[in-house]
Design a protein around this motif. Sequence first.
Motif, PDB file in Angstrom:
ATOM      1  N   LEU A  38       0.808   4.292  -2.832  1.00 51.59           N
ATOM      2  CA  LEU A  38       0.447   5.587  -2.380  1.00 51.59           C
ATOM      3  C   LEU A  38       1.607   6.554  -2.725  1.00 51.59           C
ATOM      4  N   ARG A  39       2.784   6.031  -2.231  1.00 51.85           N
ATOM      5  CA  ARG A  39       4.008   7.051  -2.576  1.00 51.85           C
ATOM      6  C   ARG A  39       4.252   7.278  -4.069  1.00 51.85           C
ATOM      7  N   GLY A  40       4.002   5.956  -4.741  1.00 48.42           N
ATOM      8  CA  GLY A  40       3.949   6.154  -6.062  1.00 48.42           C
ATOM      9  C   GLY A  40       3.119   7.322  -6.865  1.00 48.42           C
ATOM     10  N   ASP A  90       0.829  -1.098   0.086  1.00 48.42           N
ATOM     11  CA  ASP A  90      -0.013   0.029   0.022  1.00 48.42           C
ATOM     12  C   ASP A  90       0.758   1.547   0.010  1.00 48.42           C
ATOM     13  N   HIS A  91       1.972   1.239   0.927  1.00 48.71           N
ATOM     14  CA  HIS A  91       2.861   2.599   0.888  1.00 48.71           C
ATOM     15  C   HIS A  91       3.245   2.763  -0.460  1.00 48.71           C
ATOM     16  N   ARG A  92       3.786   1.867  -1.231  1.00 46.79           N
ATOM     17  CA  ARG A  92       4.449   2.068  -2.606  1.00 46.79           C
ATOM     18  C   ARG A  92       3.610   2.404  -3.277  1.00 46.79           C
ATOM     19  N   THR A 113      11.875   9.011  14.575  1.00 47.66           N
ATOM     20  CA  THR A 113      10.748   8.437  13.507  1.00 47.66           C
ATOM     21  C   THR A 113       9.440   8.219  14.414  1.00 47.66           C
ATOM     22  N   LYS A 114       8.467   7.965  13.676  1.00 45.93           N
ATOM     23  CA  LYS A 114       7.211   7.507  14.061  1.00 45.93           C
ATOM     24  C   LYS A 114       7.807   5.919  14.646  1.00 45.93           C
ATOM     25  N   PRO A 115       6.814   5.488  15.479  1.00 42.62           N
ATOM     26  CA  PRO A 115       7.152   4.067  16.133  1.00 42.62           C
ATOM     27  C   PRO A 115       6.924   3.075  15.019  1.00 42.62           C
ATOM     28  N   ARG A 116       7.899   1.943  14.959  1.00 43.07           N
ATOM     29  CA  ARG A 116       7.547   0.648  14.028  1.00 43.07           C
ATOM     30  C   ARG A 116       7.328  -0.312  14.952  1.00 43.07           C
ATOM     31  N   ILE A 117       6.703  -1.450  14.462  1.00 42.00           N
ATOM     32  CA  ILE A 117       6.453  -2.502  15.508  1.00 42.00           C
ATOM     33  C   ILE A 117       7.457  -3.774  15.118  1.00 42.00           C
ATOM     34  N   ILE A 153      12.305   3.101   3.267  1.00 38.38           N
ATOM     35  CA  ILE A 153      11.248   3.367   2.389  1.00 38.38           C
ATOM     36  C   ILE A 153      10.503   4.409   2.750  1.00 38.38           C
ATOM     37  N   HIS A 154      10.635   4.839   4.078  1.00 41.38           N
ATOM     38  CA  HIS A 154       9.634   6.371   4.206  1.00 41.38           C
ATOM     39  C   HIS A 154      10.640   7.147   4.256  1.00 41.38           C
ATOM     40  N   VAL A 155      11.894   7.461   3.628  1.00 41.57           N
ATOM     41  CA  VAL A 155      12.689   8.658   3.815  1.00 41.57           C
ATOM     42  C   VAL A 155      12.000   9.739   3.124  1.00 41.57           C
ATOM     43  N   CYS A 156      12.040  10.925   3.943  1.00 44.57           N
ATOM     44  CA  CYS A 156      11.279  12.001   3.470  1.00 44.57           C
ATOM     45  C   CYS A 156      10.838  12.445   2.031  1.00 44.57           C
ATOM     46  N   LEU A 157       9.547  12.586   1.698  1.00 43.56           N
ATOM     47  CA  LEU A 157       9.339  12.762   0.050  1.00 43.56           C
ATOM     48  C   LEU A 157       9.718  14.075  -0.047  1.00 43.56           C
ATOM     49  N   HIS A 214      10.570  24.715  11.631  1.00 34.16           N
ATOM     50  CA  HIS A 214      11.472  24.533  12.804  1.00 34.16           C
ATOM     51  C   HIS A 214      12.971  24.265  12.215  1.00 34.16           C
ATOM     52  N   SER A 215      13.120  23.921  11.063  1.00 34.61           N
ATOM     53  CA  SER A 215      14.584  23.706  10.494  1.00 34.61           C
ATOM     54  C   SER A 215      14.911  24.790  10.162  1.00 34.61           C
ATOM     55  N   LEU A 216      14.109  25.763   9.824  1.00 30.39           N
ATOM     56  CA  LEU A 216      14.669  27.183   9.317  1.00 30.39           C
ATOM     57  C   LEU A 216      14.859  28.376  10.557  1.00 30.39           C
TER      58      LEU A 216
HETATM   59  C1  HEM Z   1      13.483  20.074   6.730  1.00 34.58           C
HETATM   60  C2  HEM Z   1      12.301  19.759   6.641  1.00 34.58           C
HETATM   61  C3  HEM Z   1      11.761  18.254   6.829  1.00 34.58           C
HETATM   62  C4  HEM Z   1      12.500  17.474   7.785  1.00 34.58           C
HETATM   63  C5  HEM Z   1      13.549  17.522   8.848  1.00 34.58           C
HETATM   64  C6  HEM Z   1      11.686  16.229   7.210  1.00 34.58           C
HETATM   65  C7  HEM Z   1      11.851  15.025   7.825  1.00 34.58           C
HETATM   66  C8  HEM Z   1      11.165  13.804   7.794  1.00 34.58           C
HETATM   67  C9  HEM Z   1      11.527  12.549   8.148  1.00 34.58           C
HETATM   68  C10 HEM Z   1      12.347  12.335   9.441  1.00 34.58           C
HETATM   69  C11 HEM Z   1      10.658  11.671   7.573  1.00 34.58           C
HETATM   70  C12 HEM Z   1      10.365  10.029   8.004  1.00 34.58           C
HETATM   71  C13 HEM Z   1       9.734   9.728   9.102  1.00 34.58           C
HETATM   72  C14 HEM Z   1       9.459   8.215   9.653  1.00 34.58           C
HETATM   73  O1  HEM Z   1      10.383   7.298   9.261  1.00 34.58           O
HETATM   74  O2  HEM Z   1       8.926   8.010  10.821  1.00 34.58           O
HETATM   75  C15 HEM Z   1       9.801  12.155   6.843  1.00 34.58           C
HETATM   76  C16 HEM Z   1       8.827  11.816   6.051  1.00 34.58           C
HETATM   77  C17 HEM Z   1       8.012  12.266   5.148  1.00 34.58           C
HETATM   78  N1  HEM Z   1       8.235  13.650   4.839  1.00 34.58           N
HETATM   79 FE1  HEM Z   1       9.443  14.996   5.510  1.00 34.58          FE
HETATM   80  N2  HEM Z   1      10.698  16.529   6.254  1.00 34.58           N
HETATM   81  C18 HEM Z   1      10.966  17.554   6.112  1.00 34.58           C
HETATM   82  C19 HEM Z   1      10.414  18.491   4.873  1.00 34.58           C
HETATM   83  C20 HEM Z   1       9.109  17.843   4.226  1.00 34.58           C
HETATM   84  C21 HEM Z   1       8.501  18.584   3.222  1.00 34.58           C
HETATM   85  C22 HEM Z   1       8.634  19.993   2.717  1.00 34.58           C
HETATM   86  C23 HEM Z   1       7.479  17.680   2.705  1.00 34.58           C
HETATM   87  C24 HEM Z   1       6.100  17.945   1.776  1.00 34.58           C
HETATM   88  C25 HEM Z   1       6.376  18.341   0.632  1.00 34.58           C
HETATM   89  C26 HEM Z   1       7.649  16.330   3.410  1.00 34.58           C
HETATM   90  C27 HEM Z   1       6.766  15.304   3.367  1.00 34.58           C
HETATM   91  C28 HEM Z   1       7.005  14.090   3.981  1.00 34.58           C
HETATM   92  C29 HEM Z   1       6.289  12.874   3.625  1.00 34.58           C
HETATM   93  C30 HEM Z   1       5.179  12.653   2.683  1.00 34.58           C
HETATM   94  C31 HEM Z   1       6.767  11.906   4.401  1.00 34.58           C
HETATM   95  C32 HEM Z   1       6.330  10.577   4.560  1.00 34.58           C
HETATM   96  C33 HEM Z   1       6.982   9.645   3.264  1.00 34.58           C
HETATM   97  C34 HEM Z   1       6.545   8.043   3.374  1.00 34.58           C
HETATM   98  O3  HEM Z   1       6.188   7.514   4.294  1.00 34.58           O
HETATM   99  O4  HEM Z   1       7.105   7.583   2.197  1.00 34.58           O
HETATM  100  N3  HEM Z   1       8.970  16.650   4.527  1.00 34.58           N
HETATM  101  N4  HEM Z   1      10.197  13.749   6.730  1.00 34.58           N
END
Ligand code: HEM
Length: 408
Positions: free
Chosen positions: A101-103, A97-99, A295-299, A353-357, A252-254
Amino acid sequence: MQAQKFDLVSPEFKRNPFPVFSEMRSCGSIVQAKLPLIGRVWMATTYDAAVDMLRDHERFPQQAVRNGKKNVAGIKWWMPKALKVLTNNMLLQDEPDHRRLRGLVEQAFMQHSIEEFRPRIETIVDQFLDELELKFKQSGSVDLIEHFARPFPLAIICELMGLPDEDRPMFSRWAQGITNSGSIFSFLSMIPKLWKMNGYFTQQFKKCRVNPVPGLLSSLVSAEQDGHQLSEDELLAMAFLLLFAGHETTVHSLSGSVWTLLQHADQLEALQANWSNIDLAIEELLRFLTPVQMTKPRIAAMDMEFHGQPIQQGDYIIALLAAANCDPEKFDRPEVLNLLRDPNPHLAFGSGIHVCLGLKLARAEMAIALEKLFSRFPKLHLAVPEKELQWKKMLGLRSLLKLPVKLA
Ligand code: HEM
């Protein structure tokens, strides 16, 4: 192993988390801790343990229900059903499902390439800097979070999603309400806001179907992969995730980056003299701050031994990204900011796989905003003594409440 108590929310920890991380690592690369709202969890405290866990989505999936738990980390059980939809996003889904949705969202995202969007980000930054200057001239000092670090990324994500400009103040209030929910009581108080968001987005989808507008929302409504479109619930969850993940993290990054640079005047000066190093500087600021601290908790999907600890099926495990990013086994003198650090394989955006999109967008926003801010106001400095700055007592997010500055 006895669950240990580590203080991961106090203002002292938020201001300088390095001593706590060092203490945690001295207890092991996987430690058991008790956390507010979540309860008993394992935490990966070293770089290798965090990466091993995040890249192993077979043994450490997201879906609680399939793996011996009724809900995600003790939060969702009491939520009204309609609101669970909002939290049922791809970050909490496993493959396939994740793939899927992410796709779909990547497909929609690619139509709005970050490089093409750069000039627009620059224009939006300039507009907010004009307003910041005006506010400063009126008041003699200005909260950089309220007048720049918060509205600017919100404007960007709203524009990318194709949401009307006039709705931004409303999102900002919702976002702040939701991220202020450090306790169960304040978390409960956000339910009406979630209801309103639910209704708002449902209306927007209807509008996009009848009259598509440029932006991610319309692309998502019509996006299709292998004959599948997003369901109404999936659309809602995705819109909610993009708006919050794409906004609050960047705020908060900024603001954290500005705070860090002001604490390191010599390195800021070197950067101001040579902006071609901005990309390296952004990576180091992300590593040093790690605003999303965990990160969010995994199980655990099965009983196993992991980095020397006996993990049982159904146990929660979190990657403590901020601790991994200051692991001395991976980074030379990790507690020292080095804006020229290279290579810098930090985990501020997670891994696996959940690296930030949104990592490309986030990097571009930070680079453009910091360069323009410090070029236009080279004498920018704190308006109060640094010790008076307040940090939010919020688990997992390293965030300042306010950042009062003078621009000259
Ligand atoms: C400096 C700013 C940001 C940081 C530090 C950050 C950090 C993260 C981290 C650590 C995760 C992984 C969480 C986990 O594995 O539990 C994540 C996932 C995600 N981030 Fe970011 N994020 C940032 C900005 C953004 C922006 C600008 C967007 C959207 C346009 C975004 C969209 C997402 C999405 C959709 C996921 C889930 C991806 C997935 O489950 O495949 N993030 N982010």
